[in-house]
Design a protein around this motif. Structure first.
Motif, PDB file in Angstrom:
ATOM      1  N   TYR A 251      49.169 103.802  31.036  1.00 55.67           N
ATOM      2  CA  TYR A 251      48.776 105.102  31.581  1.00 55.67           C
ATOM      3  C   TYR A 251      48.570 106.120  30.459  1.00 55.67           C
ATOM      4  O   TYR A 251      47.564 106.845  30.424  1.00 55.67           O
ATOM      5  CB  TYR A 251      49.854 105.576  32.552  1.00 55.67           C
ATOM      6  N   HIS A 252      49.503 106.157  29.510  1.00 63.10           N
ATOM      7  CA  HIS A 252      49.394 107.103  28.402  1.00 63.10           C
ATOM      8  C   HIS A 252      48.221 106.769  27.489  1.00 63.10           C
ATOM      9  O   HIS A 252      47.459 107.654  27.083  1.00 63.10           O
ATOM     10  CB  HIS A 252      50.700 107.096  27.597  1.00 63.10           C
ATOM     11  N   ASP A 257      42.985 108.160  25.202  1.00 63.09           N
ATOM     12  CA  ASP A 257      41.680 107.704  24.694  1.00 63.09           C
ATOM     13  C   ASP A 257      40.534 108.297  25.506  1.00 63.09           C
ATOM     14  O   ASP A 257      39.537 108.776  24.950  1.00 63.09           O
ATOM     15  CB  ASP A 257      41.642 106.178  24.733  1.00 63.09           C
ATOM     16  N   LEU A 258      40.648 108.290  26.824  1.00 65.77           N
ATOM     17  CA  LEU A 258      39.547 108.750  27.673  1.00 65.77           C
ATOM     18  C   LEU A 258      39.284 110.242  27.487  1.00 65.77           C
ATOM     19  O   LEU A 258      38.131 110.684  27.369  1.00 65.77           O
ATOM     20  CB  LEU A 258      39.874 108.443  29.136  1.00 65.77           C
ATOM     21  N   ALA A 260      39.983 112.052  24.866  1.00 68.64           N
ATOM     22  CA  ALA A 260      39.452 112.284  23.518  1.00 68.64           C
ATOM     23  C   ALA A 260      37.944 112.017  23.478  1.00 68.64           C
ATOM     24  O   ALA A 260      37.186 112.770  22.857  1.00 68.64           O
ATOM     25  CB  ALA A 260      40.180 111.398  22.518  1.00 68.64           C
ATOM     26  N   GLN A 261      37.492 110.964  24.152  1.00 66.05           N
ATOM     27  CA  GLN A 261      36.057 110.675  24.184  1.00 66.05           C
ATOM     28  C   GLN A 261      35.294 111.721  24.987  1.00 66.05           C
ATOM     29  O   GLN A 261      34.186 112.117  24.608  1.00 66.05           O
ATOM     30  CB  GLN A 261      35.831 109.284  24.766  1.00 66.05           C
ATOM     31  N   GLN A 262      35.860 112.186  26.086  1.00 67.36           N
ATOM     32  CA  GLN A 262      35.176 113.174  26.921  1.00 67.36           C
ATOM     33  C   GLN A 262      35.043 114.521  26.219  1.00 67.36           C
ATOM     34  O   GLN A 262      34.060 115.234  26.417  1.00 67.36           O
ATOM     35  CB  GLN A 262      35.927 113.345  28.242  1.00 67.36           C
ATOM     36  N   ASN A 263      36.010 114.892  25.380  1.00 68.36           N
ATOM     37  CA  ASN A 263      35.990 116.187  24.697  1.00 68.36           C
ATOM     38  C   ASN A 263      35.437 116.110  23.280  1.00 68.36           C
ATOM     39  O   ASN A 263      35.558 117.082  22.527  1.00 68.36           O
ATOM     40  CB  ASN A 263      37.409 116.767  24.648  1.00 68.36           C
ATOM     41  N   VAL A 369      40.639 106.292  17.210  1.00 73.45           N
ATOM     42  CA  VAL A 369      41.082 104.895  17.196  1.00 73.45           C
ATOM     43  C   VAL A 369      42.600 104.837  17.324  1.00 73.45           C
ATOM     44  O   VAL A 369      43.311 105.820  17.057  1.00 73.45           O
ATOM     45  CB  VAL A 369      40.636 104.182  15.898  1.00 73.45           C
ATOM     46  N   PHE A 370      43.072 103.639  17.728  1.00 72.78           N
ATOM     47  CA  PHE A 370      44.504 103.325  17.777  1.00 72.78           C
ATOM     48  C   PHE A 370      44.807 102.379  16.622  1.00 72.78           C
ATOM     49  O   PHE A 370      44.072 101.411  16.394  1.00 72.78           O
ATOM     50  CB  PHE A 370      44.883 102.673  19.104  1.00 72.78           C
TER      51      PHE A 370
END
Length: 432
Positions: A251-252, A257-258, A260-263, A369-370
């Motif tokens: 969940y975290h 990640d999602l 960060a990509q949207q913004n 990235v992770f």
């Protein structure tokens, strides 16, 4: 007048006009040029004195008056031309660029703002479209819209009065048609009511059609959403550092990640095993960082508070079982997937802290990235390759709590002073 007299001024002293330049500026001229200025001023003073005293050739014959007047005019013109040339020469010589200390002073190159450069282009080229934009306030925009609508309505009324447009039909409703129609509504109310309903339905259809025409397409909505999220980060980038104890839950990781990509946020999540912690680096525009900070500090459920994931876990178990059956006899894989899906729990001691927010001149990361590291030294080397090793040092200081010990003493705190005095007394007693 040149000497400050009151003649012809009604008793008011007239400030004399300098012939060439002011006396304090004459001191800036070289000696040769200074003598020329003094000589010309002397000649002008003598000529003005002669005019006052009416010293001339009045005793001559009247026949010689015209030639004398012509000679005086030519002499005055030549003297004015000489004074004009001398004045221009003095101004050029007394310019600041001829000063001895002019080259010792640093003169920064002026930078023209973008809107000024656009104004200059429009002045130089009349066909240019680079005109400056005038931004109005919300109140001014509402007023301008009101005035435009009133002007449009006034034009329509003028055309109707001139007979160019037919008069509009009265706007009928079920509450006013008896007043508007009058005798017609009394004679045949059913027909008039049907007419009112037709007009109401026509207005509704027109309203819905106009809304459909103004409605954006799917591509236009996506473009508008992207345009609202885009921010200019060419001059400066906002940065935020977050310290999280555990980011292993799906969940975290998905939320981080999602969003960060949207913004349009770059950076990453650096997971360290020893010590157990995660550093989240975010780079983006100020609005994007503000939204992401609210996600991390307010919206995110780090400990799983009131998180209803039982239905989601059941769905994951069913999906894993169906995949195992489709692979053919893979019951063991399906049971393993179901166990991993059901056994993942939230960390009840998980926390998220905002370590630092600030500005950087440019982005240090290309994407989000992770990355996982075994120890602290490896994590610092990873960030050192990007040129931001101080981020890890700052997080480690914040995690150890030593950063809170550095504080300034402001004002007079009597309690702290008394405590310091007691400590000093105890220290002196130990020495004795």
């Amino acid at each position: 007048s040149i000497d400050g007299s009151t003649a012809g001024s009604g008793g008011v002293v007239v400030i004399p006009q300098p012939l060439v330049m002011e006396w304090w500026d004459v001191e800036l001229l070289p000696q040769k040029l200074k003598k020329e200025v003094v000589q010309q001023e002397g000649k002008a003073l003598v000529a003005s004195t002669k005019k006052k005293m009416n010293v001339g050739n009045k005793e001559k014959n009247k026949d010689n008056d015209k030639p004398n007047s012509n000679n005086d005019d030519t002499s005055d013109k030549s003297q004015d031309a000489t004074i004009q040339k001398l004045r221009q020469k003095c101004y050029i010589t007394a310019s600041v660029s001829n000063c001895k200390t002019y080259n010792l002073v640093q003169h920064p190159v002026p930078i023209v703002p973008p809107h000024y450069s656009a104004i200059g282009k429009t002045h130089n080229n009349s066909n240019s479209n680079n005109t400056p934009t005038l931004h109005l306030t919300k109140k001014e925009r509402k007023r301008q819209r009101k005035l435009r609508r009133a002007e449009r309505q006034r034009d329509i009324q003028d055309q109707q009065a001139a007979g160019l447009l037919p008069p509009p039909e009265p706007r009928l409703t079920l509450s006013n048609f008896m007043k508007v129609l009058g005798d017609q509504a009394v004679m045949d109310p059913s027909q008039m009511e049907a007419r009112v309903n037709e007009q109401i339905q026509a207005r509704k259809i027109k309203h819905e059609r106009m809304n459909e025409e103004r409605k954006l397409t799917k591509e236009q909505r996506a473009e508008k959403r992207t345009r609202k999220l885009e921010e200019d980060t060419s001059l400066s980038v906002s940065v935020a550092l977050f310290l999280v104890k555990d980011t292993s839950h799906k969940y975290h990781r998905t939320k981080i990640d999602l969003n960060a990509q949207q913004n349009n946020i770059t950076g990453g999540v650096l997971e360290c095993q020893i010590p157990k912690m995660s550093l989240i680096i975010c780079e983006g525009g100020p609005k994007a960082i503000k939204r992401y900070t609210r996600l991390m500090m307010v919206r995110m459920k780090w400990r799983g508070e009131n998180f209803e994931d039982e239905d989601a876990d059941d769905d994951m178990v069913e999906d894993a079982a169906q995949e195992g059956e489709s692979q053919g006899g893979g019951t063991e894989n399906s049971t393993e997937n179901s166990n991993t899906a059901t056994t993942q729990k939230f960390n009840p001691k998980n926390t998220c802290e905002l370590v630092w927010t600030g500005m950087l001149p440019k982005r240090m990361f290309n994407s989000f990235v992770f990355q996982s590291c075994s120890n602290s030294d490896t994590a610092r080397k990873v960030l050192e390759a990007k040129g931001v090793a101080h981020f890890w040092d700052q997080v480690m200081v914040h995690r150890s709590g030593t950063g809170d010990n550095f504080h300034f003493k402001l004002g007079n705190n009597e309690e702290e002073d008394e405590a310091d005095n007691i400590k000093m007394d105890e220290f002196e007693k130990m020495i004795d």
